[in-house]
Scaffold this active site. Structure first.
Site, short mmCIF file in Angstrom:
data_model
loop_
_atom_site.label_atom_id
_atom_site.label_comp_id
_atom_site.label_asym_id
_atom_site.label_seq_id
_atom_site.Cartn_x
_atom_site.Cartn_y
_atom_site.Cartn_z
N ASP A 57 0.91 -1.15 -0.07
CA ASP A 57 0.02 0.05 -0.13
C ASP A 57 0.84 1.26 0.02
O ASP A 57 2.11 1.17 0.02
CB ASP A 57 -0.77 0.06 1.29
CG ASP A 57 -0.14 0.34 2.76
OD1 ASP A 57 0.92 0.23 2.37
OD2 ASP A 57 -0.72 0.33 3.68
N ASP B 282 1.64 4.60 2.26
CA ASP B 282 0.87 5.30 3.53
C ASP B 282 1.41 6.70 3.68
O ASP B 282 2.68 6.93 3.22
CB ASP B 282 1.85 4.65 4.73
CG ASP B 282 1.33 2.87 4.76
OD1 ASP B 282 0.58 2.59 5.23
OD2 ASP B 282 2.68 2.47 4.30
N ASP C 27 -3.56 4.56 2.69
CA ASP C 27 -3.56 4.51 4.00
C ASP C 27 -3.33 6.09 4.66
O ASP C 27 -2.07 6.52 4.47
CB ASP C 27 -2.50 3.60 5.03
CG ASP C 27 -2.84 3.24 6.29
OD1 ASP C 27 -3.90 3.94 6.70
OD2 ASP C 27 -2.19 2.40 6.57
P1 UTP Z 1 2.28 -1.14 6.67
O1 UTP Z 1 1.13 -2.39 6.70
O2 UTP Z 1 1.74 -0.34 5.37
O3 UTP Z 1 3.62 -1.53 6.44
O4 UTP Z 1 2.04 -0.30 7.97
P2 UTP Z 1 4.64 -1.17 5.55
O5 UTP Z 1 6.04 -1.38 6.15
O6 UTP Z 1 4.67 0.19 4.80
O7 UTP Z 1 4.97 -2.53 4.42
P3 UTP Z 1 4.42 -2.69 2.75
O8 UTP Z 1 5.55 -1.97 2.02
O9 UTP Z 1 3.11 -1.62 2.80
O10 UTP Z 1 3.99 -3.83 2.66
C1 UTP Z 1 3.02 0.75 7.86
C2 UTP Z 1 3.59 1.08 9.29
O11 UTP Z 1 2.37 1.72 9.99
C3 UTP Z 1 2.15 0.87 11.39
C4 UTP Z 1 3.28 -0.13 11.59
O12 UTP Z 1 4.29 0.35 12.43
C5 UTP Z 1 3.64 -0.22 10.15
O13 UTP Z 1 5.00 -0.56 10.26
N1 UTP Z 1 0.75 0.52 11.67
C6 UTP Z 1 0.17 -0.08 10.43
C7 UTP Z 1 0.15 0.67 12.76
O14 UTP Z 1 0.71 1.27 13.63
N2 UTP Z 1 -1.09 0.27 12.88
C8 UTP Z 1 -1.81 -0.41 11.63
O15 UTP Z 1 -3.00 -0.70 12.10
C9 UTP Z 1 -1.08 -0.62 10.67
MN MN Z 2 2.72 0.28 3.78
#
Ligand code: UTP
Ligand code: MN
Length: 471
Positions: free
Chosen positions: A323, A325, A395
Site C-alpha cells: 500500500d 502510507d 493509508d
Molecule cells: P504497513 O502495513 O503499510 O507496512 O504499515 P509497510 O512497512 O509499509 O509494508 P508494505 O510495504 O506496505 O507492505 C506501515 C507502518 O504503519 C504502522 C506499522 O508500524 C507499520 O510498520 N501501522 C500499520 C500501525 O501502527 N497500525 C496499523 O494498523 C497499521
Molecule cells: Mn505500507
C-alpha cells in the site's frame, strides 16, 4: 564445511598425535574455573556441543551441577530465572558467577577465561546477545543486540531464503490469530537478517532462538492448504481474518465461490473483490510518488499549509509495497481538526463510484477515491506508462503537530521495529511509546519531542535512520 560427525572421527584420529585440538588430552588449564552450562533455553544439543568445545580448549565443563561449580553459563535466561534454577538445585548464587553465553564464547575464542564485564552478567530481562558458532573447532560469534531497535537492518540481507520462509510462517500464524507464534517467527527472522554473513550449515541454526527443529518441522507439516485459502480471502480489501474464517466454514474457498455465494459485501469489500488482482500486485515507488502528487494536491486545496509525508515501507527505502502510507499534519496545532473529512469530501466531489465517470485531475493521472472508511482507502488511477487502470491501497493518517514526531516514527515501521521499540521502552526505560506520545511511567508525565531524533534520545537509543529500520 565438514559435518560434525565426521569431524569427531577426525579428531579422535589426531588424539594420539597430541595436537592442541584433540579432545581428551587437554588437561584442565584453569583449575579455579569450574563451568556448568544451563540446558534451559540453550537446548540439549547446543549445550553438548558447547561443553565439548570448552573441554577441548582445556576448560573444566561439568556434565552435572555440583556445589563446586564457579561459573554458570546461560543463554536467554534472566538473572532471576537462573537464581530460581539454582535454588531448585538446593544451591544459592553465593560466590558463583551467573554469566551470559557471550562470556563463554569469548573465552573460547581467546583460549582463556576472559575478564567478566557488566555485559557478560545476566540481565534482569532476556535478550542480550545471540551467538552463532561456525563450526566446532573454531568459534566465530556473531554478536547481535537483543532488541531489534538497537540493530541496523537494511533491506538486503544474507539469509533471504530463510527470512522469507520465516516471514511466511509469521504471516500464517498471524492469519490464524496466533500472534505469539507470529512474533516468535518475526523475531527469529529479524535475528537472521542482522547477521553479517550467510548461514552455511544447518548445525549453525542450533544456537539461534526459534530456529530449531520446531520451525523447520512447522514449514513441512503446517496446513499450507488452509493457509493459502486464508491468504486469498484476507487478501480482499476490507476482509479480515474473522470474516474469512466464517466464509471458509461456510464452504467458500476462492473468489468465484464468494461471488457465487450471494454473501452481502460492504462497499469496501465489493471494491476489494472487483480490484482483487490489482491490489495483490505490488505498488511501485513510481506509483507511490504519483499518488503522493495527487493526494498532495488534494491536501493543498483543502488546507494550503498542511504538510504530507510518505511513510511506511517507502520511507524505509523499499521499492515496492502493499500500500502507500501517508501522514498529514498542519503547522498550527488544532488546524488539522476536520482535515480528513474535508479531504474526503473534496475527493468524493470529484469522483464517482464507477470508473467510467472519473474526473480528470491532471493530464497524467486520474484518481478515484473509492471506498473510504477509517484511514483506509482504495484509489484507482491510470498510469501514463501502462495506460491501464489500476487500484492501489492508500493509508491516510492525520496527526496534530504536537504528536507528529511520534506518528512519523510509528507509521514508518517496520512492524517488528515498532514492536521492539515499544518493548525496549517498556522493559528498559519504564516508558510507554505509541504513535501519539511517549509517557514516563515512573515520573507520571508525557515527554515532548519534535523530531524522531529526540525520541530515540529520550529512549537512550542511538538514532537509526528509516532505511535501517527494516527489521
Ligand atoms: P504497513 O502495513 O503499510 O507496512 O504499515 P509497510 O512497512 O509499509 O509494508 P508494505 O510495504 O506496505 O507492505 C506501515 C507502518 O504503519 C504502522 C506499522 O508500524 C507499520 O510498520 N501501522 C500499520 C500501525 O501502527 N497500525 C496499523 O494498523 C497499521
Ligand atoms: Mn505500507
Amino acid at each position: 564445511m565438514v559435518p560434525l560427525k565426521r569431524r569427531k572421527v577426525a579428531n579422535s584420529g589426531t588424539l594420539n598425535a597430541g595436537t592442541h585440538n584433540s579432545a581428551a588430552t587437554q588437561p584442565n588449564k584453569f583449575p579455579q574455573v569450574i563451568l556448568f552450562l544451563l540446558e534451559r533455553k540453550m537446548g540439549a544439543s547446543r549445550r553438548a556441543f558447547l561443553s565439548q568445545l570448552g573441554r577441548r580448549k582445556g576448560f573444566q565443563v561439568e556434565e552435572l551441577f555440583s556445589k563446586n561449580v564457579t561459573h554458570v553459563i546461560c543463554e536467554s535466561n534472566t538473572a532471576q530465572e537462573a537464581r530460581m534454577w539454582l535454588e531448585a538445585q538446593g544451591a544459592g548464587q553465593a560466590g558463583r558467577h551467573l554469566l551470559d553465553v557471550s562470556w563463554y564464547t569469548e573465552s573460547m575464542r581467546d583460549g582463556h577465561p576472559v575478564e567478566i564485564l557488566d555485559r557478560h552478567k545476566l540481565q534482569q530481562t532476556p535478550g542480550g546477545t545471540v551467538h552463532l558458532l561456525m563450526n566446532d573447532s573454531e568459534v566465530t560469534p556473531f554478536s547481535v543486540p537483543g532488541y531489534a531497535c538497537q540493530r541496523r537492518c537494511t533491506l538486503e540481507n544474507h539469509n533471504a531464503v530463510l527470512t522469507d520462509a520465516l516471514s511466511l510462517l509469521a504471516e500464517n500464524a498471524e492469519l490464524s490469530d496466533e500472534d505469539g507464534r507470529g512474533v516468535a517467527f518475526r523475531r527469529a527472522a529479524a535475528v537472521l537478517k542482522a547477521l553479517p554473513s550467510a548461514v552455511t550449515n544447518m548445525s549453525q541454526l542450533t544456537g539461534l532462538p526459534c530456529l530449531g527443529g520446531h520451525s523447520l518441522r512447522v514449514i513441512k507439516v503446517s496446513g499450507w492448504v488452509s493457509f493459502a485459502v486464508l491468504q486469498v480471502l484476507t487478501g480482499i480489501f476490507g476482509v479480515g481474518s474473522k470474516t474469512a474464517d466464517r466464509w471458509i466454514r461456510e464452504g467458500i474457498h476462492n473468489l468465484q465461490q464468494l461471488r457465487d455465494s450471494g454473501q452481502t459485501l460492504n462497499r469496501a469489500q465489493q471494491a476489494g473483490l472487483e480490484h482483487y488482482d490489482d491490489i495483490k500486485q505490488p505498488v511501485s515507488l513510481a506509483e507511490a510518488e504519483a499518488i503522493r502528487g495527487i493526494v498532495g494536491r488534494a491536501v493543498a486545496s483543502v488546507s494550503p499549509e498542511a504538510q504530507i509525508v510518505l511513510t511506511g515501507g517507502f520511507r524505509r527505502g523499499k521499492l515496492t509495497g502493499h500500500d502507500v502510507d501517508f501522514l498529514i499534519t498542519h503547522p498550527e496545532e488544532g488546524s488539522e481538526v476536520g482535515l480528513m473529512p474535508k479531504l474526503v469530501s473534496w475527493l468524493e466531489s470529484r469522483v464517482s463510484c464507477h470508473l467510467q465517470n472519473v474526473l480528470l485531475i491532471c493530464d497524467v493521472i486520474f484518481l478515484l477515491m473509492f471506498a473510504l472508511f477509517c484511514r483506509f482507502s482504495l484509489c484507482c488511477f491510470i498510469d501514463k506508462q501502462t495506460r491501464r487502470w489500476r487500484a492501489v491501497r492508500v493509508d491516510l493518517v492525520v496527526s496534530p503537530i504536537s504528536q507528529f514526531a511520534f506518528a512519523l516514527l510509528g507509521w514508518t515501521g517496520s512492524k517488528l521495529f515498532e514492536r521492539e521499540l515499544r518493548r525496549w521502552a517498556g522493559h528498559e526505560k519504564g516508558m510507554s511509546l505509541s504513535s501519539h506520545a511517549l509517557y514516563d511511567n515512573k515520573q507520571g508525565r508525557y515527554i515532548r519531542a519534535s523530531s524522531e531524533e529526540e525520541i530515540f534520545a529520550h529512549l537512550g537509543l542511538e538514532f537509526i535512520p528509516p532505511n535501517e529500520r527494516n527489521a
